[in-house]
Design a protein around this motif. Structure first.
Motif, mmCIF file in Angstrom:
data_model
loop_
_atom_site.group_PDB
_atom_site.id
_atom_site.type_symbol
_atom_site.label_atom_id
_atom_site.label_comp_id
_atom_site.label_asym_id
_atom_site.label_seq_id
_atom_site.Cartn_x
_atom_site.Cartn_y
_atom_site.Cartn_z
ATOM 1 N N LEU A 130 0.900 -0.949 -0.065
ATOM 2 C CA LEU A 130 -0.408 0.478 -0.180
ATOM 3 C C LEU A 130 0.517 1.123 0.110
ATOM 4 O O LEU A 130 0.706 2.127 -0.405
ATOM 5 C CB LEU A 130 -0.831 -0.104 1.834
ATOM 6 N N ASP A 131 2.249 1.683 0.222
ATOM 7 C CA ASP A 131 2.783 2.202 1.070
ATOM 8 C C ASP A 131 3.363 2.395 -0.469
ATOM 9 O O ASP A 131 3.468 3.261 -1.098
ATOM 10 C CB ASP A 131 3.704 2.042 1.967
ATOM 11 N N ARG A 132 3.490 1.374 -1.293
ATOM 12 C CA ARG A 132 4.390 1.565 -2.506
ATOM 13 C C ARG A 132 2.611 2.660 -3.280
ATOM 14 O O ARG A 132 3.112 3.055 -4.306
ATOM 15 C CB ARG A 132 4.719 0.479 -3.325
ATOM 16 N N THR A 133 1.684 1.794 -3.427
ATOM 17 C CA THR A 133 0.061 2.275 -4.312
ATOM 18 C C THR A 133 0.603 3.538 -4.598
ATOM 19 O O THR A 133 -0.041 4.584 -4.645
ATOM 20 C CB THR A 133 -0.298 0.909 -4.096
ATOM 21 N N GLY A 134 0.996 3.564 -2.492
ATOM 22 C CA GLY A 134 0.372 5.245 -2.263
ATOM 23 C C GLY A 134 1.639 5.974 -2.973
ATOM 24 O O GLY A 134 1.161 7.178 -3.322
ATOM 25 N N LYS A 135 2.274 5.968 -2.768
ATOM 26 C CA LYS A 135 3.739 6.505 -3.819
ATOM 27 C C LYS A 135 3.432 6.921 -4.907
ATOM 28 O O LYS A 135 3.630 7.899 -5.540
ATOM 29 C CB LYS A 135 4.986 5.758 -3.364
ATOM 30 N N ARG A 136 2.731 5.819 -6.030
ATOM 31 C CA ARG A 136 2.820 5.923 -7.069
ATOM 32 C C ARG A 136 1.869 6.900 -7.159
ATOM 33 O O ARG A 136 1.436 8.139 -8.345
ATOM 34 C CB ARG A 136 3.157 4.610 -7.815
ATOM 35 N N LEU A 137 0.127 6.718 -6.440
ATOM 36 C CA LEU A 137 -0.190 7.732 -6.797
ATOM 37 C C LEU A 137 -0.678 8.956 -6.233
ATOM 38 O O LEU A 137 -0.787 10.192 -6.851
ATOM 39 C CB LEU A 137 -1.580 7.142 -5.660
ATOM 40 N N SER A 138 0.499 9.319 -5.619
ATOM 41 C CA SER A 138 1.356 10.995 -4.947
ATOM 42 C C SER A 138 1.772 11.427 -5.596
ATOM 43 O O SER A 138 1.556 12.302 -6.510
ATOM 44 C CB SER A 138 1.537 11.039 -3.171
ATOM 45 N N ILE A 139 2.353 10.365 -6.720
ATOM 46 C CA ILE A 139 3.697 10.930 -8.033
ATOM 47 C C ILE A 139 2.842 11.792 -9.132
ATOM 48 O O ILE A 139 2.192 12.675 -9.518
ATOM 49 C CB ILE A 139 4.504 10.377 -8.560
ATOM 50 N N ILE A 140 1.452 11.278 -9.306
ATOM 51 C CA ILE A 140 0.561 11.520 -10.439
ATOM 52 C C ILE A 140 -0.177 12.501 -10.111
ATOM 53 O O ILE A 140 0.034 13.375 -11.598
ATOM 54 C CB ILE A 140 0.074 9.898 -11.202
ATOM 55 N N MET A 141 -0.666 12.542 -8.807
ATOM 56 C CA MET A 141 -1.773 13.438 -8.454
ATOM 57 C C MET A 141 -0.432 14.541 -8.150
ATOM 58 O O MET A 141 -1.261 16.315 -8.378
ATOM 59 C CB MET A 141 -1.984 13.043 -7.309
ATOM 60 N N LEU A 142 -0.071 14.890 -7.927
ATOM 61 C CA LEU A 142 1.250 15.383 -7.952
ATOM 62 C C LEU A 142 1.505 16.244 -9.264
ATOM 63 O O LEU A 142 1.211 16.977 -9.305
ATOM 64 C CB LEU A 142 2.650 15.549 -6.994
ATOM 65 N N VAL A 143 1.335 15.217 -9.687
ATOM 66 C CA VAL A 143 1.590 16.049 -11.636
ATOM 67 C C VAL A 143 0.505 16.951 -11.868
ATOM 68 O O VAL A 143 0.871 17.940 -12.726
ATOM 69 C CB VAL A 143 1.917 15.065 -11.987
ATOM 70 N N ILE A 144 -0.303 16.163 -11.864
ATOM 71 C CA ILE A 144 -2.006 16.262 -12.083
ATOM 72 C C ILE A 144 -2.520 18.240 -10.921
ATOM 73 O O ILE A 144 -2.472 18.909 -11.610
ATOM 74 C CB ILE A 144 -3.334 16.018 -12.190
ATOM 75 N N CYS A 145 -2.148 17.998 -9.984
ATOM 76 C CA CYS A 145 -1.955 19.282 -9.291
ATOM 77 C C CYS A 145 -1.223 20.629 -9.810
ATOM 78 O O CYS A 145 -1.540 22.183 -9.619
ATOM 79 C CB CYS A 145 -1.818 19.150 -7.779
ATOM 80 N N GLY A 146 0.201 20.199 -10.420
ATOM 81 C CA GLY A 146 0.929 20.938 -10.735
ATOM 82 C C GLY A 146 0.578 21.361 -11.539
ATOM 83 O O GLY A 146 0.422 22.601 -12.129
ATOM 84 N N ILE A 147 0.467 21.010 -12.857
ATOM 85 C CA ILE A 147 -0.585 21.360 -13.671
ATOM 86 C C ILE A 147 -2.202 22.243 -13.956
ATOM 87 O O ILE A 147 -2.263 23.377 -14.283
ATOM 88 C CB ILE A 147 -1.145 19.795 -14.761
ATOM 89 N N VAL A 148 -2.354 21.915 -12.558
ATOM 90 C CA VAL A 148 -3.724 22.713 -12.544
ATOM 91 C C VAL A 148 -3.139 24.087 -11.538
ATOM 92 O O VAL A 148 -4.032 25.275 -12.421
ATOM 93 C CB VAL A 148 -5.013 21.974 -11.310
ATOM 94 N N PHE A 149 -1.930 24.065 -10.984
ATOM 95 C CA PHE A 149 -1.396 25.541 -10.660
ATOM 96 C C PHE A 149 -1.272 25.808 -11.440
ATOM 97 O O PHE A 149 -0.907 27.543 -11.636
ATOM 98 C CB PHE A 149 -0.356 24.800 -9.279
ATOM 99 N N ALA A 150 -0.199 26.026 -12.654
ATOM 100 C CA ALA A 150 0.769 26.054 -13.481
ATOM 101 C C ALA A 150 -0.535 26.744 -14.821
ATOM 102 O O ALA A 150 -0.013 27.468 -15.436
ATOM 103 C CB ALA A 150 1.879 25.258 -14.297
ATOM 104 N N THR A 151 -1.972 25.188 -15.302
ATOM 105 C CA THR A 151 -3.002 26.459 -16.018
ATOM 106 C C THR A 151 -3.714 27.508 -15.225
ATOM 107 O O THR A 151 -4.094 28.223 -15.550
ATOM 108 C CB THR A 151 -3.782 25.503 -16.090
ATOM 109 N N GLY A 152 -3.519 27.464 -13.913
ATOM 110 C CA GLY A 152 -4.555 28.662 -13.483
ATOM 111 C C GLY A 152 -3.431 29.758 -13.132
ATOM 112 O O GLY A 152 -4.293 30.062 -13.388
ATOM 113 N N LEU A 153 -1.977 29.459 -12.859
ATOM 114 C CA LEU A 153 -1.095 31.294 -13.276
ATOM 115 C C LEU A 153 -1.517 31.974 -14.543
ATOM 116 O O LEU A 153 -1.562 32.825 -15.073
ATOM 117 C CB LEU A 153 0.066 30.371 -12.691
ATOM 118 N N LEU A 154 -1.788 30.852 -15.326
ATOM 119 C CA LEU A 154 -1.679 31.428 -17.312
ATOM 120 C C LEU A 154 -3.272 31.680 -17.805
ATOM 121 O O LEU A 154 -3.300 32.996 -18.112
ATOM 122 C CB LEU A 154 -1.613 29.644 -18.043
ATOM 123 N N LYS A 155 -3.891 31.209 -17.263
ATOM 124 C CA LYS A 155 -5.482 31.899 -17.005
ATOM 125 C C LYS A 155 -5.714 33.004 -15.946
ATOM 126 O O LYS A 155 -6.423 33.780 -17.079
ATOM 127 C CB LYS A 155 -6.290 30.819 -17.343
#
Length: 992
Positions: A288-313
């Motif tokens: 579960l720790d491994r699964t959580g870390k993989r999901l965390s990376i994916i979700m952090l990337v998505i959150c980063g995209i949301v933040f960057a998109t927000g700044l641009l828009k």
């Protein structure tokens, strides 16, 4: 703190003894406390005679301590435990909840938000509501994690207490089994092969006692023990009259008086050097720790995209806007990342394990719970596990005649008959029966007592059955006591026989050797046979006839023991005939050939009836696609008869004997092992071969065991199951699970509980991840496609579907009570109708990931549709009141989206209970789940209507129609998933 026995030895003060202290100058040591400095140094216990050590401890070698005295010493000396690592202070465990990287960022951002509010001129609100709310939610999350961890630790400590080892002591003159941690200095220990030594003790008497001290001294060969004092100082490894805590008795038996407990023992001194060990995560937690870390990376990337998109828009890029967007992105990450998975799983496992303990299965190692759900084979012993372990003698074969014995269990009442007629008028046969049962009762360590209105056997059930039969023949305990035991050769699984040497006061200088054991072992050693009147030669033809009679008894599911005897003079053993009685209980080494040239007295046939619940448990295991394999040392005919009665043996399956197994190569065993249901007359080392063969065939094996020699098989098996009643300490130490009732049905029940625990963990994960996916997809799509949806902020800034505080609130409420309630969801009715989980399969399977994605998409579409319908300028605008957005409309639409997403997740709780069963089946079976959903709904109502909560979460009051819309849209998730589940069920029926 545990107080050790004084070293060097000195008498205990009068207040710490059962009797008066020995006078100064006795063997017990020098004068008591207060003697002058010139007093000679007292000696350590291994250098003193037994009587002196016992006297110094104020104990009694025969009767042990009195119970009140033992309780007083326990209060004075403390429990017999090693000092554990200091418990982590509560404040440190609470502080650890704030060490997560994202939580730290959120706290920093919250502080910045508060500072920014202080610098505002003019201020938009009377209080920094957003900073306060986010801080409060972070604190509540931390408190929830703290409570969960504390609960898990309490559960684990409770389980450790349940699994505490026990030891046999003599108190008030009676044998008692007590928890090892209740042993005190002065207790008299009874030690048998396989026992774990619980404390340091001085040997009082022994019968070929040997111990494995490798863990303490490094000595690889078992050490022979004796009671003689050592007249000079020797090292730890040469103290042959001492037993040490943490070592193991490997052979024989003995009696010893405890001289040190807890940290006062030799192993306690070593423990002082150890500060503690790190906690090891279970395989499930690691996955579960491994699964959580993989999901965390994916979700952090998505959150980063949301933040960057927000700044641009975002057309407005002042500090307040950037900080708000940053808070939103961090809150989204905190809500989406399942950082609490390992902690929640620990709680789920510990709660499940406690339920298993209530079902007589104590799990010693948490990974066993995970493995239980994947078990495909149960290798079970017969005696006491599949059967009642209440042996009853049914027949005595002696003088060529089969004599039936009536009565059942341990009640010493019954008659001896032949074809229904008593033995009256047949004195020769009566004498043969009495001689056979007398010898069987003499070569015996069991005792029959009446306690609490019930006859009980203390000791081995087989030996207990012989004592009961002897009592039926009129051989009382007083009668047997007239033949004192001089020496013995203990039973071992390799020897398969037990011999004791007895003196006869009526015939000075004459000794009688009594031997009982497996007929195939004793018959070759017998040269004569008693026919009721005289001794007759026993040739090969006679042995063959007895063997045929033995097979006939075994075919009736009777377990048979041969009983033999031999008379010899004391001089042949180098003993003085005039003092032989004084040697009773002493240490006499018997020659190897003393068990030759025996006289066969007869065979005793007994039965251990199957447990009524075992047959049902075997059938349940079969429905669950779990194979039951009987492995026993009993006769093949006996084993097969019991196995057929329990429906273990099926058409096309085989019975294999230990003799055949010895001739079978590993490759051949691999080829046939899937077809074998009974292994009979096996040696202990055969269990290991059977386990390894089954594992090579891809099976997940649960193996039962109770003896020392079972330990390798228990360790090798995927699930080692030790017997709690008959099991040795060594077998319990090697096992993953201990049965407190030695019942096969408890193994099947444990597997059922294990499957239920695993299902609940999966339910929680599917619910958590699908709900988080719904939040993440809603926020991602809402920001990325805001223009397409016509969502523009009334303040001309970036439009956010939900605010940071609202996201964190949903995460707190949905990850809290409803998720925890899923952890105690009742087992599915069909949990034992499914195939075992595939070995190595992930907790979340492919079908589960599809469900998670589908639920997330439904939540996203429904939430954004409601948001768009309530927001002016949106694509739908069904409920919008103005053409152009304003702050009030924006708050109204966002409150509807907030409430709709919450309703989605509350409906998702019921959907997550099964991947194929309708959510309406057993809807009210878990009242805690209903209560948790009601609590979450009440909390949402408070956020929507309470004025101070409205200010904190930027919500507005909703009308009854609005709640109807939010509920109806949230319920679409249940409708969609019910259609999907119906399709899954139809496909399952078609495939069947």
């Amino acid at each position: 703190m545990n107080k050790p026995y004084p070293a060097p030895v000195a008498p205990l003060p009068a207040s710490d003894r059962d009797g008066p202290p020995p006078s100064a100058g006795t063997a017990a040591g020098p004068a008591p406390a207060g003697a002058t400095a010139a007093s000679p140094a007292p000696l350590p216990p291994h250098r003193l005679p037994v009587a002196a050590v016992v006297a110094a401890l104020g104990s009694d070698a025969a009767h042990g301590l009195r119970q009140p005295e033992a309780e007083r010493r326990l209060a004075a000396h403390g429990q017999n435990r090693l000092k554990s690592a200091p418990e982590t202070p509560w404040w440190r465990r609470l502080a650890e909840q704030f060490q997560d990287f994202l939580v730290i960022i959120l706290l920093v951002a919250t502080v910045i938000s508060g500072v920014e509010w202080l610098l505002q001129e003019p201020r938009e609100s009377a209080l920094p509501y957003e900073a306060i709310v986010i801080m409060a939610i972070v604190l509540l999350n931390a408190l929830l994690g703290f409570v969960q961890e504390a609960r898990a630790e309490r559960s684990v400590r409770a389980l450790m207490a349940l699994a505490a080892p026990e030891s046999t002591v003599v108190r008030d003159g009676e044998r008692q089994r007590i928890p090892a941690h209740d042993i005190v200095p002065g207790d008299v220990l009874l030690v048998e092969a396989g026992d774990r030594i619980p404390a340091d003790a001085r040997v009082i008497e022994d019968a070929n006692l040997r111990t494995d001290e490798a863990a303490l001294t490094g000595e690889s060969v078992p050490v022979v023990k004796d009671a003689a004092a050592i007249d000079h100082e020797v090292g730890l490894g040469d103290r042959r009259n001492m037993l040490y805590a943490g070592t193991t008795a490997t052979y024989g038996r003995g009696r010893a008086v405890v001289v040190a407990t807890g940290m006062g023992t030799e192993v306690g001194k070593i423990a002082e050097l150890i500060e503690g060990a790190e906690k090891q995560a279970t395989p499930l937690q690691k996955e579960l720790d491994r699964t959580g870390k993989r999901l965390s990376i994916i979700m952090l990337v998505i959150c980063g995209i949301v933040f960057a998109t927000g700044l641009l828009k975002n057309p407005v890029t002042d500090l307040d806007a950037v900080l708000g967007l940053f808070l939103f992105a961090v809150a989204l990450a905190v809500a989406a990342i399942p950082e609490a998975l390992p902690a929640i799983v620990t709680v789920g496992l510990s709660l499940g394990v406690r339920r298993m303990a209530q079902s007589n299965a104590i799990v010693r190692k948490l990974p066993a719970v995970e493995t239980l759900g994947a078990a495909t084979v149960i290798c079970s012993d017969k005696t006491g596990t599949l059967t009642r372990n209440e042996m009853t003698v049914r027949t005595v074969l002696t003088a060529g005649t089969v004599v039936d014995v009536s009565g059942s269990g341990y009640v010493p009442e019954g008659e001896f008959t032949i074809a229904g007629a008593t033995l009256s008028g047949r004195p020769a046969l009566e004498e043969a029966v009495v001689r056979t049962l007398r010898a069987a009762a003499l070569v015996n360590d069991a005792t029959l007592t009446m306690r609490d209105g019930r006859w009980r056997v203390q000791g081995d059930p087989t030996e207990g059955a012989l004592v009961v039969a002897a009592r039926k023949a009129g051989l009382t305990e007083a009668t047997l006591a007239t033949f004192p035991r001089i020496a013995e050769i203990p039973f071992t699984s390799e020897r398969k026989r037990h011999a004791t040497l007895h003196a006869d006061p009526a015939r000075p200088g004459i000794l009688t050797l009594c031997v009982k054991g497996a007929p195939e072992v004793l018959l070759p050693r017998c040269r004569e046979m008693f026919d009721g009147i005289d001794l007759v030669p026993l040739d090969d033809a006679g042995r063959a006839a007895v063997t045929a009679q033995n097979d006939a008894l075994a075919a009736q599911a009777l377990r048979t023991l041969a009983v033999a005897t031999r008379t010899l003079r004391a001089e042949t053993l180098g003993l003085d005939p005039t003092t032989v009685l004084a040697a009773a209980g002493g240490d006499i080494e018997l020659p190897e050939d003393i068990e030759d040239d025996l006289v066969l007295l007869g065979l005793v046939g007994m039965i251990d009836p199957p447990r009524a619940e075992a047959k049902e448990a075997v059938a349940t295991a079969k429905r669950a696609h779990i194979r039951t394999v009987m492995i026993t040392g009993d006769h093949p005919a006996t084993a097969e008869a019991i196995a057929r009665e329990l429906a273990i043996v099926e058409p096309g399956t085989r019975v294999v004997t230990g003799a055949a197994l010895r001739r079978t190569s590993d490759a051949e065993l691999d080829r046939i092992v899937d077809d074998v249901r009974v292994f009979a007359r096996v040696d202990p080392d055969h269990k290991l071969r059977i386990v390894e063969a089954l594992q090579r065939r891809g099976h997940i094996v649960a193996m039962t065991g109770d003896g020392i020699n079972d330990a390798p098989a228990l360790k090798t098996a995927n699930i080692g199951v030790a017997m709690g009643i008959t099991g040795t300490d060594v077998s319990k130490e090697a096992a993953d699970m201990v049965l407190t009732d030695d019942n096969f049905a408890s193994i099947v029940k444990a597997i059922e509980e294990g499957r239920g625990i695993f299902d609940n963990i999966r339910k929680y994960l599917v619910y958590l991840l699908s709900s988080n996916a719904g939040e993440l997809l809603t926020m991602f799509a809402g920001v990325m496609f805001a223009g397409l949806l016509g969502l523009a902020s009334a303040n001309h800034g970036l439009f956010l579907p939900l605010l940071a505080a609202q996201l964190l609130w949903i995460n707190l409420i949905t990850d809290g009570p409803p998720a925890l309630a899923l952890g105690i969801d009742p087992k599915d009715a069909d949990v034992m109708n499914r195939k075992p989980r595939a070995r190595g399969a992930g907790v979340i399977g492919t079908a589960d990931w599809v469900r998670i994605g589908a639920v997330g998409l439904v939540m996203m579409v429904g939430t954004l549709a409601v948001l768009d319908a309530y927001y002016p300028g949106g694509m739908i605008t069904l409920f919008a009141t103005e053409a152009a957005p304003n702050p009030a409309d924006e708050a109204y639409a966002r409150t509807m989206a907030f409430t709709t997403l919450m309703m989605f997740q509350l409906f998702n709780v019921f959907n997550a209970r099964s991947g194929h069963r309708s959510a309406f089946v057993g809807l009210f079976a878990n009242p805690w789940l209903i209560a948790a959903v009601a609590f979450s709904l009440a909390a949402q109502i408070l956020v929507v209507y309470a004025p101070f909560m409205q200010a904190a979460f930027h919500t507005v009051g909703l009308g009854l129609g609005d709640w109807g819309v939010a509920t109806a849209v949230g319920a679409t998730l249940l409708v969609v998933m019910e259609i999907v589940k119906a399709g899954v069920r139809l496909r399952g029926v078609a495939e069947a």
